[in-house]
Design an enzyme around this catalytic site. Structure first.
Site, PDB file in Angstrom:
ATOM      1  N   ASN A   1       0.870  -1.174   0.000  1.00 52.75           N
ATOM      2  CA  ASN A   1       0.000   0.000   0.000  1.00 52.75           C
ATOM      3  C   ASN A   1       0.909   1.228   0.000  1.00 52.75           C
ATOM      4  O   ASN A   1       1.496   1.564   1.021  1.00 52.75           O
ATOM      5  CB  ASN A   1      -0.890  -0.008   1.247  1.00 52.75           C
ATOM      6  CG  ASN A   1      -1.780   1.225   1.328  1.00 52.75           C
ATOM      7  OD1 ASN A   1      -1.800   2.042   0.401  1.00 52.75           O
ATOM      8  ND2 ASN A   1      -2.504   1.376   2.424  1.00 52.75           N
TER       9      ASN A   1
ATOM     10  N   LYS B   1       0.083   4.225  -0.255  1.00 52.64           N
ATOM     11  CA  LYS B   1      -0.584   5.396   0.335  1.00 52.64           C
ATOM     12  C   LYS B   1      -0.324   6.616  -0.554  1.00 52.64           C
ATOM     13  O   LYS B   1      -0.244   6.462  -1.777  1.00 52.64           O
ATOM     14  CB  LYS B   1      -0.124   5.606   1.778  1.00 52.64           C
ATOM     15  CG  LYS B   1      -0.264   4.317   2.603  1.00 52.64           C
ATOM     16  CD  LYS B   1      -0.102   4.510   4.082  1.00 52.64           C
ATOM     17  CE  LYS B   1      -0.251   3.168   4.784  1.00 52.64           C
ATOM     18  NZ  LYS B   1      -0.226   3.282   6.240  1.00 52.64           N
TER      19      LYS B   1
ATOM     20  N   HIS C   1      -9.590   1.365   4.578  1.00 50.04           N
ATOM     21  CA  HIS C   1      -8.341   1.521   5.329  1.00 50.04           C
ATOM     22  C   HIS C   1      -8.601   2.459   6.509  1.00 50.04           C
ATOM     23  O   HIS C   1      -9.400   3.394   6.403  1.00 50.04           O
ATOM     24  CB  HIS C   1      -7.247   2.088   4.409  1.00 50.04           C
ATOM     25  CG  HIS C   1      -5.904   2.017   5.039  1.00 50.04           C
ATOM     26  ND1 HIS C   1      -5.492   2.926   5.976  1.00 50.04           N
ATOM     27  CD2 HIS C   1      -4.901   1.118   4.910  1.00 50.04           C
ATOM     28  CE1 HIS C   1      -4.272   2.590   6.394  1.00 50.04           C
ATOM     29  NE2 HIS C   1      -3.893   1.494   5.758  1.00 50.04           N
TER      30      HIS C   1
ATOM     31  N   GLU D   1      -7.028   4.843   7.607  1.00 50.01           N
ATOM     32  CA  GLU D   1      -6.798   6.263   7.302  1.00 50.01           C
ATOM     33  C   GLU D   1      -8.011   6.862   6.595  1.00 50.01           C
ATOM     34  O   GLU D   1      -8.350   8.030   6.799  1.00 50.01           O
ATOM     35  CB  GLU D   1      -5.518   6.412   6.468  1.00 50.01           C
ATOM     36  CG  GLU D   1      -4.280   6.119   7.324  1.00 50.01           C
ATOM     37  CD  GLU D   1      -3.126   5.458   6.603  1.00 50.01           C
ATOM     38  OE1 GLU D   1      -3.077   5.494   5.365  1.00 50.01           O
ATOM     39  OE2 GLU D   1      -2.255   4.887   7.299  1.00 50.01           O
TER      40      GLU D   1
ATOM     41  N   GLU E   1      -5.740  -4.693  10.371  1.00 55.00           N
ATOM     42  CA  GLU E   1      -4.685  -3.713  10.630  1.00 55.00           C
ATOM     43  C   GLU E   1      -4.975  -2.993  11.944  1.00 55.00           C
ATOM     44  O   GLU E   1      -5.758  -2.028  11.960  1.00 55.00           O
ATOM     45  CB  GLU E   1      -4.612  -2.688   9.497  1.00 55.00           C
ATOM     46  CG  GLU E   1      -4.308  -3.281   8.140  1.00 55.00           C
ATOM     47  CD  GLU E   1      -3.698  -2.252   7.188  1.00 55.00           C
ATOM     48  OE1 GLU E   1      -2.685  -2.584   6.583  1.00 55.00           O
ATOM     49  OE2 GLU E   1      -4.216  -1.140   7.079  1.00 55.00           O
TER      50      GLU E   1
ATOM     51  N   GLY F   1       2.416   2.278  10.919  1.00 56.95           N
ATOM     52  CA  GLY F   1       3.387   3.349  10.782  1.00 56.95           C
ATOM     53  C   GLY F   1       4.052   3.738  12.086  1.00 56.95           C
ATOM     54  O   GLY F   1       4.712   4.770  12.176  1.00 56.95           O
TER      55      GLY F   1
ATOM     56  N   SER G   1       3.219  -2.227  10.353  1.00 54.34           N
ATOM     57  CA  SER G   1       4.674  -2.318  10.559  1.00 54.34           C
ATOM     58  C   SER G   1       5.254  -3.683  10.169  1.00 54.34           C
ATOM     59  O   SER G   1       6.198  -4.157  10.785  1.00 54.34           O
ATOM     60  CB  SER G   1       5.039  -1.961  12.003  1.00 54.34           C
ATOM     61  OG  SER G   1       4.648  -0.629  12.287  1.00 54.34           O
TER      62      SER G   1
END
Ligand code: 13P
Length: 253
Positions: A9, A11, A97, A99, A169, A175, A215
């Site tokens: 991904n 992003k 996702h 985000e 996730e 991250g 991660s």
């Protein structure tokens, strides 16, 4: 055997030129994808055609969009439809996702609509779920994730749900360099599979790939992917580095 997937991904990272160089680097390295293994590259919308052209003819390698809109077409300035993605030959779309849920307020209901339109156009959703830190600290992550699945997926028929790839996730591991331990990942993946089994039966639950994200890197991929209910990973930061992502592909079981 379930599909084992290493999904990158990107992003909102990389210029077109950097993206091209990254894909060139990855495809030039020796990596072997067995019949049940796939590499998927979720690239920004403007790079989909480039990635699709570069990866054309590569066995078990696919390009994914990072999002799509929930409507077929029309006056939705700035949005991208599933039909547009389909016309480029794209096969996967990342949906929900964390985000997108956090910054763009995507709800479980909106995601149910996006799942539906994807399936209508034979696009395979990589459906993301996962809990924030406060939920993990309160030890209510199972209920939280169960609700995400229920509200976005459980209206699907048994045939439809088998088209879905799930990505777990945990938000606190994205991250942050903080990975869920392989035991924590396995525990949640087994829970997700048991929920699916409760709704759709064991055979269907056993056929659905569940990826871990948060991660993942070359140094931990083998251990995480070796867990029985972990079928690969959805990878952010480490997917932007040639050697890291090649090693992650090679860590698939
Ligand atoms: P990181 O691998 O950078 O933690 O990102 C995970 C992720 O969000 C993949 O979708």
């Amino acid at each position: 055997m379930r599909k084992q997937i290493a999904a990158a991904n990107w992003k909102m990272n990389l210029t077109l030129q950097q993206g091209e160089a990254l894909l060139d680097g990855i495809i030039s390295k020796p990596h072997s994808l067995k019949e049940n293994q796939q590499a998927v590259f979720a690239v920004p919308f403007p790079y989909l055609a480039m990635a699709q052209a570069k990866l054309a003819g590569k066995q078990n390698v696919f390009v994914a969009a990072q999002n799509c809109y929930s409507k077929k077409s029309g006056a939705y300035t700035g949005e991208v439809s599933v039909e547009m993605l389909q016309s480029l030959g794209i096969q996967y779309v990342v949906l929900g996702h964390s985000e997108r849920r956090e910054y763009f307020h995507e709800s479980n209901q909106l995601l149910a609509d996006k799942v539906n339109i994807c399936l209508e156009f034979k696009m395979l959703p990589i459906f993301c779920c996962g809990e924030p830190l406060a939920i993990r600290e309160a030890n209510t992550q199972n209920e939280y994730v169960a609700k995400q699945l229920e509200e976005s997926l459980y209206h699907l028929s048994p045939d439809q749900v088998q088209q879905i790839v799930i990505a777990y996730e945990p938000i606190w591991a994205i991250g942050t360099g903080k990975t869920a331990s392989s035991d924590q990942a396995q525990e949640m993946h087994a829970f997700i599979r048991s929920q699916l089994a409760g709704k759709y039966g064991v055979a269907i639950a056993d056929s659905i790939s569940i990826l871990y994200g948060g991660s993942v890197k070359a140094a931990n991929a083998v251990e995480i992917f070796s867990q029985p209910d972990v079928d690969g990973g959805l990878v952010g930061g480490a997917a932007l580095l040639v050697d890291e992502f090649v090693a992650i592909i090679n860590a698939l079981k």
